[in-house]
Design an enzyme around this catalytic site. Structure first.
Site, short mmCIF file in Angstrom:
data_model
loop_
_atom_site.label_atom_id
_atom_site.label_comp_id
_atom_site.label_asym_id
_atom_site.label_seq_id
_atom_site.Cartn_x
_atom_site.Cartn_y
_atom_site.Cartn_z
N MET A 110 45.53 -3.71 -4.71
CA MET A 110 45.86 -4.99 -5.32
C MET A 110 45.37 -6.15 -4.46
O MET A 110 45.45 -6.09 -3.23
CB MET A 110 47.38 -5.11 -5.51
CG MET A 110 47.95 -4.15 -6.54
SD MET A 110 47.38 -4.53 -8.21
CE MET A 110 48.14 -6.14 -8.46
N GLU A 114 42.39 -7.46 -3.85
CA GLU A 114 41.16 -7.40 -3.06
C GLU A 114 39.90 -7.65 -3.88
O GLU A 114 38.80 -7.52 -3.35
CB GLU A 114 41.04 -6.03 -2.37
CG GLU A 114 42.03 -5.80 -1.27
CD GLU A 114 41.63 -4.65 -0.36
OE1 GLU A 114 41.51 -4.87 0.86
OE2 GLU A 114 41.39 -3.54 -0.88
N GLU A 159 35.00 -16.02 -10.13
CA GLU A 159 35.34 -15.37 -8.87
C GLU A 159 34.09 -14.84 -8.16
O GLU A 159 33.87 -15.17 -6.99
CB GLU A 159 36.36 -14.26 -9.12
CG GLU A 159 37.74 -14.80 -9.44
CD GLU A 159 38.78 -13.72 -9.66
OE1 GLU A 159 39.96 -13.98 -9.41
OE2 GLU A 159 38.40 -12.60 -10.06
N GLU A 166 46.88 -14.58 -13.85
CA GLU A 166 47.28 -15.98 -13.75
C GLU A 166 47.71 -16.34 -12.34
O GLU A 166 47.44 -17.45 -11.87
CB GLU A 166 48.40 -16.26 -14.75
CG GLU A 166 47.98 -16.25 -16.21
CD GLU A 166 47.76 -14.84 -16.75
OE1 GLU A 166 47.10 -14.69 -17.79
OE2 GLU A 166 48.23 -13.85 -16.12
N ASN A 221 37.80 -13.74 -15.25
CA ASN A 221 37.32 -14.91 -14.51
C ASN A 221 35.89 -14.72 -13.99
O ASN A 221 35.68 -14.07 -12.96
CB ASN A 221 38.28 -15.21 -13.36
CG ASN A 221 38.04 -16.59 -12.78
OD1 ASN A 221 37.03 -17.23 -13.05
ND2 ASN A 221 38.97 -17.04 -11.97
N PRO A 236 39.72 -1.30 -11.93
CA PRO A 236 40.46 -1.46 -13.19
C PRO A 236 41.41 -2.66 -13.13
O PRO A 236 41.95 -3.00 -12.07
CB PRO A 236 41.23 -0.15 -13.32
CG PRO A 236 40.49 0.82 -12.46
CD PRO A 236 39.96 0.01 -11.31
N ARG A 237 41.63 -3.26 -14.28
CA ARG A 237 42.50 -4.44 -14.36
C ARG A 237 43.95 -4.11 -14.03
O ARG A 237 44.63 -4.86 -13.33
CB ARG A 237 42.41 -5.02 -15.78
CG ARG A 237 43.32 -6.23 -16.04
CD ARG A 237 42.83 -7.45 -15.35
NE ARG A 237 43.55 -8.65 -15.77
CZ ARG A 237 43.33 -9.85 -15.28
NH1 ARG A 237 42.41 -10.02 -14.35
NH2 ARG A 237 44.01 -10.89 -15.70
#
Length: 433
Positions: A319, A321, A348, A63, A345, A278-279
């Site tokens: 993180m 990137e 992107e 978010e 998303n 990975p998320r």
């Protein structure tokens, strides 16, 4: 809409207090900075005398990333205000602090800072709002916290819910709590809904139609900044002409399928490189182990390891990137879609001109998927086998990749404008004060 029913919220608060030991045990076990536990109780430093504050709440890192255009626009529109962004998670906090650092370095707009959002106990909510003293509270997407919303209303802080999203699955859950949701929504001054379907679902839960506007999705206003473009260009130059695809925001049960598809692809294209992102950061080491178990050579970005000619997987274990990594690839697969997560998303990679592939689970992005599907900007696969086949087809067809890339850019461009409409609505709330 019926009048607020605070007795419903009192029952909800009583249930929270009964569950307090379990809730607090979970908070204590979370891997969060020391300040997080104080802030979960609303114990933040009081706002300074004469300090003017805008407050934006985002659930987590996804978010925050989606709200980035709004964060930048708020800072530019109200440079004399302090912009406080709250999150539930540590990864969300890290992303906010990274954005704040970038803005400070560039000297752009308002100061951006971070707090963890308080637990939704009445006392914590009231304490947080009283100490923050925001002129406006902005909740991103689906953050319906009854006591926090009521605390804003009690303190005469107007509340806007922006990029308002309510999937059919989430709606079914909330509908079981309709009296509580109706009471919570009675404290929302303005809902900027992402789509007509989202607006209808919120209204069915009790949101006043007169205070609801369909503005479109802020995700379409995504931009690729100069810094991200420079990173993409450097990556692409160093990777050379080898086939490169990115799998972004992946989840457990999905990584295994992606690695299987990549192994099949490399049988035909042995130089192919998968950039796997990975998320959740807590899974970086586990996914690295999965790659090794699959017999695939690995380089990790967090360790400044660079893919050699024989490297099969480049693990994007950093993180913030993902957009830059999408921009450096020939193809992009968006995760959370081969497992029942609901997708992430799709816009992107489309915004940076990279053709988009996805699995079938797209409940969280139904409207975006429909727009991209209708424009011929989306390739949908069912499993590892069909993914491998589509990757092989597209790597062998440059014209098809170009058509997908142009169609994706066109979808993003055609649907921009939600940010301007959202800012106009927020300005009206500010003026009404």
């Amino acid at each position: 809409m019926s009048a607020p029913r605070p007795w419903v919220r009192r029952g909800y608060a009583a249930a929270l207090y009964l569950l307090a030991p379990l809730i607090w045990r979970r908070v204590w076990r979370e891997q969060l900075p020391g300040r997080a536990r104080r802030e979960r109780l609303g114990l933040i430093p009081p706002a300074g005398e004469g300090e003017r504050t805008l407050w934006l709440h985002c659930a987590s890192v996804g978010e925050v990333q989606a709200a980035r255009p709004l964060i930048e626009a708020l800072g530019q529109r109200w440079p004399g205000h302090r912009l406080v962004v709250t999150t539930m998670t540590a990864t969300g906090a890290e992303r906010v602090l990274a954005l704040a650092g970038n803005r400070q370095a560039s000297g752009a707009g308002a100061e951006v800072s971070h707090h963890f959002v308080p637990l939704d106990f009445p006392g914590a909510a009231r304490r947080f709002v009283a100490r923050l003293r925001p002129e406006l509270a902005i909740f991103f997407e689906t953050e319906l916290w009854p006591n926090l919303l009521a605390a804003c209303d009690r303190a005469d802080v107007p509340v806007a819910m922006v990029n308002g999203r309510l999937s059919s699955r989430a709606f079914r859950g909330y509908r079981r709590l309709r009296p509580l949701m109706e009471e919570a929504l009675s404290h929302v001054a303005w809902l900027a809904a992402k789509s007509e379907a989202d607006a209808r679902r919120f209204i069915e839960l009790g949101m006043a139609p007169a205070r609801t506007t369909v503005v479109g999705s802020l995700k379409f206003d995504i931009g690729n900044g100069d810094e991200a473009r420079e990173v993409s260009e450097r990556l692409r130059t160093r990777l050379g002409s080898r086939p490169v695809w990115v799998a972004g925001s992946t989840h457990p049960g999905e990584d295994e399928q992606l690695l299987a598809a990549h192994a099949r692809l490399r049988e035909r294209l042995p130089a192919a490189l998968l950039v796997l992102v990975p998320r959740h950061p807590r899974r970086f080491d586990a996914v690295a182990a999965l790659c090794r178990q699959a017999g695939l050579t690995l380089a990790r970005r967090s360790r400044d390891e660079w893919p050699r000619d024989d490297t099969a997987v480049y693990l994007g274990d950093t993180m913030g990137e993902l957009l830059a990594l999408y921009g450096a690839a020939d193809l992009a697969f968006v995760g959370g879609s081969l497992v029942p997560i609901g997708g992430h998303n799709l816009l992107e990679p489309a915004a940076v001109g990279t053709p988009v592939l996805t699995g079938p689970a797209l409940a969280n992005f139904e409207d975006v998927a429909e727009a991209m599907r209708g424009a011929g900007a989306l390739v949908e696969v069912e499993d590892a086998e069909t993914l491998a086949a589509e990757l092989l087809r597209l790597f062998g067809d440059q014209e098809a990749r170009q058509r997908l890339a142009e169609a994706g850019r066109d979808v993003v461009a055609a649907n921009r404008g939600a940010l301007a409409r959202t800012l106009a609505g927020l300005e009206r709330l500010m003026r009404s004060e």
